[in-house]
Design a protein around this motif. Structure first.
Motif, PDB file in Angstrom:
ATOM      1  N   TYR A  17       0.858  -1.178   0.000  1.00  0.00           N
ATOM      2  CA  TYR A  17       0.000   0.000   0.000  1.00  0.00           C
ATOM      3  C   TYR A  17       0.895   1.228   0.000  1.00  0.00           C
ATOM      4  O   TYR A  17       1.893   1.270   0.712  1.00  0.00           O
ATOM      5  CB  TYR A  17      -0.900   0.025   1.242  1.00  0.00           C
ATOM      6  CG  TYR A  17      -1.943  -1.046   1.221  1.00  0.00           C
ATOM      7  CD1 TYR A  17      -3.183  -0.810   0.643  1.00  0.00           C
ATOM      8  CD2 TYR A  17      -1.700  -2.297   1.769  1.00  0.00           C
ATOM      9  CE1 TYR A  17      -4.149  -1.803   0.609  1.00  0.00           C
ATOM     10  CE2 TYR A  17      -2.662  -3.290   1.739  1.00  0.00           C
ATOM     11  CZ  TYR A  17      -3.889  -3.035   1.167  1.00  0.00           C
ATOM     12  OH  TYR A  17      -4.830  -4.012   1.131  1.00  0.00           O
ATOM     13  N   ASN A  76     -10.845  -0.971  -4.980  1.00  0.00           N
ATOM     14  CA  ASN A  76     -11.192  -1.078  -3.561  1.00  0.00           C
ATOM     15  C   ASN A  76     -11.430  -2.523  -3.144  1.00  0.00           C
ATOM     16  O   ASN A  76     -11.111  -2.910  -2.020  1.00  0.00           O
ATOM     17  CB  ASN A  76     -12.427  -0.233  -3.234  1.00  0.00           C
ATOM     18  CG  ASN A  76     -12.106   1.239  -3.209  1.00  0.00           C
ATOM     19  OD1 ASN A  76     -11.026   1.654  -2.797  1.00  0.00           O
ATOM     20  ND2 ASN A  76     -13.051   2.056  -3.651  1.00  0.00           N
ATOM     21  N   PHE A  77     -11.970  -3.326  -4.032  1.00  0.00           N
ATOM     22  CA  PHE A  77     -12.200  -4.742  -3.738  1.00  0.00           C
ATOM     23  C   PHE A  77     -10.872  -5.484  -3.606  1.00  0.00           C
ATOM     24  O   PHE A  77     -10.679  -6.286  -2.705  1.00  0.00           O
ATOM     25  CB  PHE A  77     -13.044  -5.380  -4.845  1.00  0.00           C
ATOM     26  CG  PHE A  77     -13.190  -6.865  -4.707  1.00  0.00           C
ATOM     27  CD1 PHE A  77     -14.058  -7.403  -3.776  1.00  0.00           C
ATOM     28  CD2 PHE A  77     -12.448  -7.730  -5.496  1.00  0.00           C
ATOM     29  CE1 PHE A  77     -14.190  -8.775  -3.640  1.00  0.00           C
ATOM     30  CE2 PHE A  77     -12.568  -9.100  -5.364  1.00  0.00           C
ATOM     31  CZ  PHE A  77     -13.445  -9.624  -4.427  1.00  0.00           C
ATOM     32  N   TYR A  82      -7.659  -1.379   2.919  1.00  0.00           N
ATOM     33  CA  TYR A  82      -7.986   0.044   2.914  1.00  0.00           C
ATOM     34  C   TYR A  82      -8.935   0.357   1.762  1.00  0.00           C
ATOM     35  O   TYR A  82      -8.945  -0.339   0.766  1.00  0.00           O
ATOM     36  CB  TYR A  82      -6.729   0.908   2.706  1.00  0.00           C
ATOM     37  CG  TYR A  82      -5.698   0.794   3.784  1.00  0.00           C
ATOM     38  CD1 TYR A  82      -5.852   1.477   4.983  1.00  0.00           C
ATOM     39  CD2 TYR A  82      -4.562   0.021   3.602  1.00  0.00           C
ATOM     40  CE1 TYR A  82      -4.895   1.383   5.985  1.00  0.00           C
ATOM     41  CE2 TYR A  82      -3.594  -0.081   4.593  1.00  0.00           C
ATOM     42  CZ  TYR A  82      -3.769   0.606   5.784  1.00  0.00           C
ATOM     43  OH  TYR A  82      -2.816   0.508   6.752  1.00  0.00           O
ATOM     44  N   THR A  83      -9.678   1.425   1.915  1.00  0.00           N
ATOM     45  CA  THR A  83     -10.431   1.977   0.787  1.00  0.00           C
ATOM     46  C   THR A  83      -9.513   2.988   0.124  1.00  0.00           C
ATOM     47  O   THR A  83      -9.111   3.971   0.756  1.00  0.00           O
ATOM     48  CB  THR A  83     -11.728   2.653   1.264  1.00  0.00           C
ATOM     49  OG1 THR A  83     -12.544   1.667   1.892  1.00  0.00           O
ATOM     50  CG2 THR A  83     -12.479   3.284   0.105  1.00  0.00           C
ATOM     51  N   SER A  85     -10.200   4.818  -2.587  1.00  0.00           N
ATOM     52  CA  SER A  85     -10.912   5.974  -3.119  1.00  0.00           C
ATOM     53  C   SER A  85     -12.399   5.817  -2.823  1.00  0.00           C
ATOM     54  O   SER A  85     -12.920   4.699  -2.848  1.00  0.00           O
ATOM     55  CB  SER A  85     -10.698   6.052  -4.634  1.00  0.00           C
ATOM     56  OG  SER A  85     -11.515   7.046  -5.202  1.00  0.00           O
ATOM     57  N   PRO A  86     -13.099   6.922  -2.566  1.00  0.00           N
ATOM     58  CA  PRO A  86     -14.554   6.820  -2.396  1.00  0.00           C
ATOM     59  C   PRO A  86     -15.256   6.484  -3.719  1.00  0.00           C
ATOM     60  O   PRO A  86     -16.381   6.024  -3.734  1.00  0.00           O
ATOM     61  CB  PRO A  86     -14.953   8.211  -1.886  1.00  0.00           C
ATOM     62  CG  PRO A  86     -13.848   9.118  -2.307  1.00  0.00           C
ATOM     63  CD  PRO A  86     -12.609   8.277  -2.353  1.00  0.00           C
ATOM     64  N   SER A  88     -15.210   4.341  -7.469  1.00  0.00           N
ATOM     65  CA  SER A  88     -14.794   3.011  -7.931  1.00  0.00           C
ATOM     66  C   SER A  88     -14.180   3.108  -9.319  1.00  0.00           C
ATOM     67  O   SER A  88     -14.503   2.335 -10.208  1.00  0.00           O
ATOM     68  CB  SER A  88     -15.987   2.052  -7.939  1.00  0.00           C
ATOM     69  OG  SER A  88     -16.376   1.773  -6.619  1.00  0.00           O
TER      70      SER A  88
END
Length: 131
Positions: A17, A76-77, A82-83, A85-86, A88
Protein backbone atom coordinates in the motif's frame (compact mmCIF):
# COMPACT_ATOMS: atom_id res chain seq x y z
CA UNK A 1 -1.97 -15.35 -15.00
CA UNK A 2 0.58 -16.06 -17.71
CA UNK A 3 3.34 -16.77 -15.16
CA UNK A 4 1.91 -20.23 -14.60
CA UNK A 5 2.41 -21.22 -18.24
CA UNK A 6 6.03 -22.00 -17.45
CA UNK A 7 7.51 -24.68 -15.21
CA UNK A 8 7.74 -22.10 -12.43
CA UNK A 9 4.89 -22.92 -10.09
CA UNK A 10 6.05 -21.48 -6.77
CA UNK A 11 5.67 -17.74 -6.34
CA UNK A 12 6.41 -15.15 -3.74
CA UNK A 13 3.42 -12.79 -3.59
CA UNK A 14 3.77 -9.35 -2.06
CA UNK A 15 1.18 -6.65 -1.68
CA UNK A 16 2.02 -3.03 -0.96
CA UNK A 17 0.00 0.00 0.00
CA UNK A 18 1.28 3.45 -0.82
CA UNK A 19 0.12 6.07 1.64
CA UNK A 20 -0.52 9.76 1.69
CA UNK A 21 -1.09 11.06 5.20
CA UNK A 22 -3.23 8.57 7.12
CA UNK A 23 -4.82 6.91 4.10
CA UNK A 24 -3.75 4.59 1.32
CA UNK A 25 -3.57 6.10 -2.15
CA UNK A 26 -2.44 3.15 -4.28
CA UNK A 27 -2.09 -0.61 -4.08
CA UNK A 28 0.30 -3.05 -5.77
CA UNK A 29 0.27 -6.83 -5.97
CA UNK A 30 3.51 -8.44 -7.19
CA UNK A 31 4.29 -12.03 -8.17
CA UNK A 32 7.95 -13.14 -8.12
CA UNK A 33 9.02 -16.66 -9.14
CA UNK A 34 10.75 -18.30 -6.17
CA UNK A 35 13.75 -19.05 -8.39
CA UNK A 36 14.30 -15.31 -8.83
CA UNK A 37 14.20 -14.79 -5.06
CA UNK A 38 16.95 -17.41 -4.69
CA UNK A 39 19.10 -16.14 -7.57
CA UNK A 40 18.95 -12.54 -6.34
CA UNK A 41 19.59 -13.70 -2.76
CA UNK A 42 16.58 -11.84 -1.36
CA UNK A 43 16.06 -12.84 2.27
CA UNK A 44 12.29 -13.08 2.71
CA UNK A 45 12.67 -12.93 6.50
CA UNK A 46 13.80 -9.32 5.96
CA UNK A 47 10.89 -7.42 4.38
CA UNK A 48 13.09 -4.39 3.57
CA UNK A 49 15.22 -6.59 1.24
CA UNK A 50 12.18 -7.57 -0.80
CA UNK A 51 11.01 -3.95 -0.84
CA UNK A 52 14.44 -2.77 -2.05
CA UNK A 53 14.46 -5.43 -4.79
CA UNK A 54 10.96 -4.53 -6.04
CA UNK A 55 11.25 -0.76 -5.80
CA UNK A 56 14.91 -0.06 -6.57
CA UNK A 57 17.16 -2.92 -7.74
CA UNK A 58 14.63 -4.17 -10.27
CA UNK A 59 14.75 -0.85 -12.13
CA UNK A 60 18.53 -0.49 -11.95
CA UNK A 61 19.29 -3.93 -13.41
CA UNK A 62 19.56 -5.22 -16.94
CA UNK A 63 15.85 -5.82 -17.35
CA UNK A 64 13.19 -5.03 -19.89
CA UNK A 65 9.52 -4.51 -19.16
CA UNK A 66 6.07 -4.17 -20.60
CA UNK A 67 3.19 -2.19 -19.14
CA UNK A 68 -0.48 -2.31 -20.03
CA UNK A 69 -2.78 0.46 -18.80
CA UNK A 70 -6.51 -0.08 -18.39
CA UNK A 71 -9.52 1.13 -16.47
CA UNK A 72 -11.02 -0.98 -13.68
CA UNK A 73 -13.59 -0.70 -10.92
CA UNK A 74 -12.01 -3.39 -8.72
CA UNK A 75 -9.37 -1.30 -6.90
CA UNK A 76 -11.19 -1.08 -3.56
CA UNK A 77 -12.20 -4.74 -3.74
CA UNK A 78 -8.64 -5.87 -4.48
CA UNK A 79 -7.08 -3.70 -1.77
CA UNK A 80 -9.20 -5.17 1.02
CA UNK A 81 -7.26 -3.58 3.89
CA UNK A 82 -7.99 0.04 2.91
CA UNK A 83 -10.43 1.98 0.79
CA UNK A 84 -8.24 3.62 -1.83
CA UNK A 85 -10.91 5.97 -3.12
CA UNK A 86 -14.55 6.82 -2.40
CA UNK A 87 -15.07 6.35 -6.14
CA UNK A 88 -14.79 3.01 -7.93
CA UNK A 89 -12.64 4.27 -10.78
CA UNK A 90 -9.04 3.09 -11.01
CA UNK A 91 -6.20 2.88 -13.48
CA UNK A 92 -4.74 -0.62 -13.50
CA UNK A 93 -1.12 -0.86 -14.61
CA UNK A 94 -0.09 -4.43 -15.38
CA UNK A 95 3.70 -4.50 -15.41
CA UNK A 96 5.87 -7.46 -16.37
CA UNK A 97 9.65 -7.28 -15.95
CA UNK A 98 11.88 -9.65 -17.96
CA UNK A 99 15.54 -10.58 -17.84
CA UNK A 100 17.75 -10.69 -20.93
CA UNK A 101 16.54 -14.21 -21.80
CA UNK A 102 12.88 -12.99 -21.70
CA UNK A 103 12.24 -14.91 -18.47
CA UNK A 104 9.69 -13.22 -16.21
CA UNK A 105 11.35 -11.71 -13.15
CA UNK A 106 8.31 -9.95 -11.65
CA UNK A 107 4.70 -9.47 -12.66
CA UNK A 108 2.78 -6.72 -10.85
CA UNK A 109 -0.62 -5.10 -10.83
CA UNK A 110 -0.75 -1.49 -9.63
CA UNK A 111 -4.12 0.08 -8.76
CA UNK A 112 -4.25 3.89 -8.72
CA UNK A 113 -7.43 5.94 -8.17
CA UNK A 114 -8.30 7.83 -11.35
CA UNK A 115 -8.35 11.15 -9.50
CA UNK A 116 -4.67 10.68 -8.50
CA UNK A 117 -3.38 9.33 -11.81
CA UNK A 118 -1.02 11.32 -14.04
CA UNK A 119 1.10 9.99 -16.88
CA UNK A 120 4.31 11.57 -18.16
CA UNK A 121 6.21 9.87 -20.98
CA UNK A 122 9.71 10.68 -22.15
CA UNK A 123 11.60 8.98 -24.97
CA UNK A 124 15.18 9.21 -26.07
CA UNK A 125 18.62 8.73 -24.66
CA UNK A 126 20.26 10.48 -21.77
CA UNK A 127 18.71 12.41 -18.94
CA UNK A 128 15.48 14.27 -19.55
CA UNK A 129 14.61 17.63 -18.07
CA UNK A 130 11.33 17.94 -16.24
CA UNK A 131 9.06 20.49 -17.85
Amino acid sequence: LHLCDRRQRQMCIRDSYYRQGQGAMAYSLSFIPIEVIGEKKVDLSRPKELEAFLETALYEGEYGSTCAFSYTTTGNFTAVKYTLSPESAFILIQETVYDDSRRIVVSSKHYIPVELFEMHLAAGLGEQENS
